[in-house]
Design a protein around this motif. Structure first.
Motif, PDB file in Angstrom:
ATOM      1  N   ALA A 124       0.831  -1.210   0.000  1.00 35.54           N
ATOM      2  CA  ALA A 124       0.000   0.000   0.000  1.00 35.54           C
ATOM      3  C   ALA A 124       0.865   1.260   0.000  1.00 35.54           C
ATOM      4  O   ALA A 124       0.581   2.227  -0.727  1.00 35.54           O
ATOM      5  CB  ALA A 124      -0.929  -0.007   1.214  1.00 35.54           C
ATOM      6  N   LEU A 125       1.933   1.248   0.784  1.00 32.37           N
ATOM      7  CA  LEU A 125       2.830   2.398   0.832  1.00 32.37           C
ATOM      8  C   LEU A 125       3.515   2.612  -0.509  1.00 32.37           C
ATOM      9  O   LEU A 125       3.640   3.748  -0.993  1.00 32.37           O
ATOM     10  CB  LEU A 125       3.871   2.191   1.938  1.00 32.37           C
ATOM     11  CG  LEU A 125       4.940   3.270   2.095  1.00 32.37           C
ATOM     12  CD1 LEU A 125       4.296   4.626   2.390  1.00 32.37           C
ATOM     13  CD2 LEU A 125       5.919   2.891   3.207  1.00 32.37           C
ATOM     14  N   GLY A 126       3.964   1.523  -1.134  1.00 30.98           N
ATOM     15  CA  GLY A 126       4.612   1.633  -2.441  1.00 30.98           C
ATOM     16  C   GLY A 126       3.671   2.192  -3.495  1.00 30.98           C
ATOM     17  O   GLY A 126       4.059   3.040  -4.322  1.00 30.98           O
ATOM     18  N   LEU A 169       8.765 -13.044  -2.311  1.00 25.75           N
ATOM     19  CA  LEU A 169       9.218 -12.078  -1.314  1.00 25.75           C
ATOM     20  C   LEU A 169      10.724 -11.823  -1.437  1.00 25.75           C
ATOM     21  O   LEU A 169      11.178 -10.670  -1.398  1.00 25.75           O
ATOM     22  CB  LEU A 169       8.878 -12.584   0.087  1.00 25.75           C
ATOM     23  CG  LEU A 169       7.419 -12.434   0.522  1.00 25.75           C
ATOM     24  CD1 LEU A 169       7.158 -13.219   1.800  1.00 25.75           C
ATOM     25  CD2 LEU A 169       7.061 -10.972   0.718  1.00 25.75           C
ATOM     26  N   LEU A 170      11.496 -12.895  -1.582  1.00 22.04           N
ATOM     27  CA  LEU A 170      12.950 -12.732  -1.736  1.00 22.04           C
ATOM     28  C   LEU A 170      13.289 -11.953  -2.997  1.00 22.04           C
ATOM     29  O   LEU A 170      14.164 -11.074  -2.988  1.00 22.04           O
ATOM     30  CB  LEU A 170      13.618 -14.105  -1.755  1.00 22.04           C
ATOM     31  CG  LEU A 170      13.712 -14.834  -0.410  1.00 22.04           C
ATOM     32  CD1 LEU A 170      14.214 -16.253  -0.605  1.00 22.04           C
ATOM     33  CD2 LEU A 170      14.633 -14.081   0.548  1.00 22.04           C
ATOM     34  N   ALA A 171      12.586 -12.249  -4.090  1.00 19.78           N
ATOM     35  CA  ALA A 171      12.855 -11.560  -5.353  1.00 19.78           C
ATOM     36  C   ALA A 171      12.457 -10.084  -5.273  1.00 19.78           C
ATOM     37  O   ALA A 171      13.164  -9.204  -5.789  1.00 19.78           O
ATOM     38  CB  ALA A 171      12.103 -12.244  -6.494  1.00 19.78           C
ATOM     39  N   ILE A 172      11.338  -9.798  -4.627  1.00 13.92           N
ATOM     40  CA  ILE A 172      10.893  -8.410  -4.468  1.00 13.92           C
ATOM     41  C   ILE A 172      11.899  -7.621  -3.632  1.00 13.92           C
ATOM     42  O   ILE A 172      12.250  -6.479  -3.962  1.00 13.92           O
ATOM     43  CB  ILE A 172       9.498  -8.370  -3.811  1.00 13.92           C
ATOM     44  CG1 ILE A 172       8.443  -8.861  -4.800  1.00 13.92           C
ATOM     45  CG2 ILE A 172       9.149  -6.960  -3.328  1.00 13.92           C
ATOM     46  CD1 ILE A 172       7.085  -9.108  -4.175  1.00 13.92           C
ATOM     47  N   HIS A 222      10.374  -5.013  -9.758  1.00 13.59           N
ATOM     48  CA  HIS A 222       9.814  -4.839  -8.418  1.00 13.59           C
ATOM     49  C   HIS A 222       8.298  -4.661  -8.473  1.00 13.59           C
ATOM     50  O   HIS A 222       7.558  -5.289  -7.698  1.00 13.59           O
ATOM     51  CB  HIS A 222      10.471  -3.607  -7.778  1.00 13.59           C
ATOM     52  CG  HIS A 222      10.260  -3.478  -6.309  1.00 13.59           C
ATOM     53  ND1 HIS A 222      10.855  -4.305  -5.385  1.00 13.59           N
ATOM     54  CD2 HIS A 222       9.508  -2.601  -5.585  1.00 13.59           C
ATOM     55  CE1 HIS A 222      10.490  -3.950  -4.165  1.00 13.59           C
ATOM     56  NE2 HIS A 222       9.659  -2.922  -4.253  1.00 13.59           N
ATOM     57  N   GLU A 223       7.844  -3.845  -9.387  1.00  5.00           N
ATOM     58  CA  GLU A 223       6.404  -3.581  -9.491  1.00  5.00           C
ATOM     59  C   GLU A 223       5.635  -4.814  -9.964  1.00  5.00           C
ATOM     60  O   GLU A 223       4.587  -5.166  -9.405  1.00  5.00           O
ATOM     61  CB  GLU A 223       6.149  -2.421 -10.453  1.00  5.00           C
ATOM     62  CG  GLU A 223       4.675  -2.064 -10.573  1.00  5.00           C
ATOM     63  CD  GLU A 223       4.422  -0.863 -11.463  1.00  5.00           C
ATOM     64  OE1 GLU A 223       3.262  -0.418 -11.549  1.00  5.00           O
ATOM     65  OE2 GLU A 223       5.386  -0.365 -12.092  1.00  5.00           O
ATOM     66  N   ILE A 224       6.154  -5.478 -10.986  1.00  2.00           N
ATOM     67  CA  ILE A 224       5.478  -6.675 -11.504  1.00  2.00           C
ATOM     68  C   ILE A 224       5.393  -7.755 -10.434  1.00  2.00           C
ATOM     69  O   ILE A 224       4.344  -8.386 -10.225  1.00  2.00           O
ATOM     70  CB  ILE A 224       6.218  -7.204 -12.757  1.00  2.00           C
ATOM     71  CG1 ILE A 224       6.073  -6.214 -13.918  1.00  2.00           C
ATOM     72  CG2 ILE A 224       5.678  -8.577 -13.158  1.00  2.00           C
ATOM     73  CD1 ILE A 224       6.953  -6.535 -15.107  1.00  2.00           C
ATOM     74  N   MET A 234       0.603  -9.894  -4.531  1.00  2.00           N
ATOM     75  CA  MET A 234      -0.726  -9.582  -4.017  1.00  2.00           C
ATOM     76  C   MET A 234      -1.778 -10.559  -4.549  1.00  2.00           C
ATOM     77  O   MET A 234      -2.695 -10.956  -3.819  1.00  2.00           O
ATOM     78  CB  MET A 234      -1.109  -8.143  -4.385  1.00  2.00           C
ATOM     79  CG  MET A 234      -0.352  -7.079  -3.601  1.00  2.00           C
ATOM     80  SD  MET A 234      -0.579  -7.199  -1.791  1.00  2.00           S
ATOM     81  CE  MET A 234       0.957  -7.990  -1.302  1.00  2.00           C
ATOM     82  N   ALA A 235      -1.633 -10.958  -5.807  1.00  2.00           N
ATOM     83  CA  ALA A 235      -2.567 -11.942  -6.367  1.00  2.00           C
ATOM     84  C   ALA A 235      -2.431 -13.277  -5.647  1.00  2.00           C
ATOM     85  O   ALA A 235      -3.437 -13.931  -5.323  1.00  2.00           O
ATOM     86  CB  ALA A 235      -2.296 -12.121  -7.860  1.00  2.00           C
ATOM     87  N   LEU A 236      -1.205 -13.664  -5.345  1.00  2.00           N
ATOM     88  CA  LEU A 236      -0.982 -14.937  -4.658  1.00  2.00           C
ATOM     89  C   LEU A 236      -1.445 -14.861  -3.201  1.00  2.00           C
ATOM     90  O   LEU A 236      -1.978 -15.834  -2.660  1.00  2.00           O
ATOM     91  CB  LEU A 236       0.505 -15.302  -4.726  1.00  2.00           C
ATOM     92  CG  LEU A 236       0.858 -16.771  -4.471  1.00  2.00           C
ATOM     93  CD1 LEU A 236       0.162 -17.679  -5.480  1.00  2.00           C
ATOM     94  CD2 LEU A 236       2.370 -16.969  -4.547  1.00  2.00           C
ATOM     95  N   VAL A 237      -1.256 -13.711  -2.573  1.00  2.00           N
ATOM     96  CA  VAL A 237      -1.740 -13.523  -1.200  1.00  2.00           C
ATOM     97  C   VAL A 237      -3.260 -13.646  -1.155  1.00  2.00           C
ATOM     98  O   VAL A 237      -3.825 -14.260  -0.243  1.00  2.00           O
ATOM     99  CB  VAL A 237      -1.282 -12.157  -0.653  1.00  2.00           C
ATOM    100  CG1 VAL A 237      -2.061 -11.781   0.603  1.00  2.00           C
ATOM    101  CG2 VAL A 237       0.209 -12.179  -0.348  1.00  2.00           C
TER     102      VAL A 237
END
Length: 202
Positions: free
Chosen positions: A30-32, A101-104, A145-147, A153-156
């Motif tokens: 959300a912050l990003g 998460l690691l890749a982001i 990073h954005e992709i 978020m879709a996986l979450v």
């Protein structure tokens, strides 16, 4: 409740790590997203990224500790009666969540250190710029990073829907385990019918 996991339920450490990281991940996303709407003259134009980077580094530390803890403490077995494909899909989803998460976080690090500057974490410590000077490093890492963030978020969302399915449709203990309501409590509830049930069956 013990700190370590066992065959039927999560320990308090795994539960705490899950519920510390979940809101942090959603909050960082959300912050990003909000930061991208700021103009150059907005007072949060610089403060937002600093907050994002600081929380991101702390979250990376939590993630690495969580992976170590998971390696030392295997997750409880899937609920009895769960189809094999669902159990496999759950393991793959969890693995993909960790990889994303690691890749982001790696791409975020490459964005922040592209110009050689360190990442200051709330004045507590700094993370050095060890990788810099790659072709278009900041732009490429920013796109990745954005992709990846939207993919996460879709996986979450899928992960959350699966948990709700287990709770409301399958009516098993999957979600309750991560809420600290272990399988033994559910077993006790099902093994000992309530007084209402006994009354209606007389």
């Amino acid at each position: 409740m013990a700190a370590r996991n066992n065959k039927t339920q999560y320990g308090w450490m795994a539960i705490a790590l899950h519920w510390l990281m979940a809101p942090a991940i959603l909050g960082l996303f959300a912050l990003g997203w909000w930061m991208r709407q700021l103009s150059y003259y907005d007072p949060w134009y610089r403060q937002g990224p600093e907050l994002h980077k600081g929380i991101g580094i702390l979250l990376l530390g939590l993630l690495l500790f969580r992976l170590l803890w998971k390696f030392l403490n295997p997750s409880p077995a899937a609920e009895s009666g769960t189809p094999r494909w669902q159990a496999v899909a759950a393991r793959l989803t969890h693995g993909l969540l960790y990889l994303l998460l690691l890749a982001i976080m790696t791409s975020g690090y490459l964005i922040s250190t592209a110009d050689g500057r360190t990442i200051d974490v709330f004045g507590w410590f700094s993370v050095p710029a060890t990788i810099q000077g790659l072709p278009n490093q900041e732009d490429v890492a920013g796109q990745v990073h954005e992709i990846l963030a939207w993919s996460l978020m879709a996986l979450v969302a899928l992960h959350a829907l699966a948990a709700l399915k287990h709770h409301f449709i399958d009516r098993d203990a999957t979600l309750r385990k991560m809420l600290g309501m272990g399988a033994r409590r559910i077993a006790a509830h099902t093994d000992h019918p309530s007084q209402d049930t006994l009354t209606t069956t007389k």
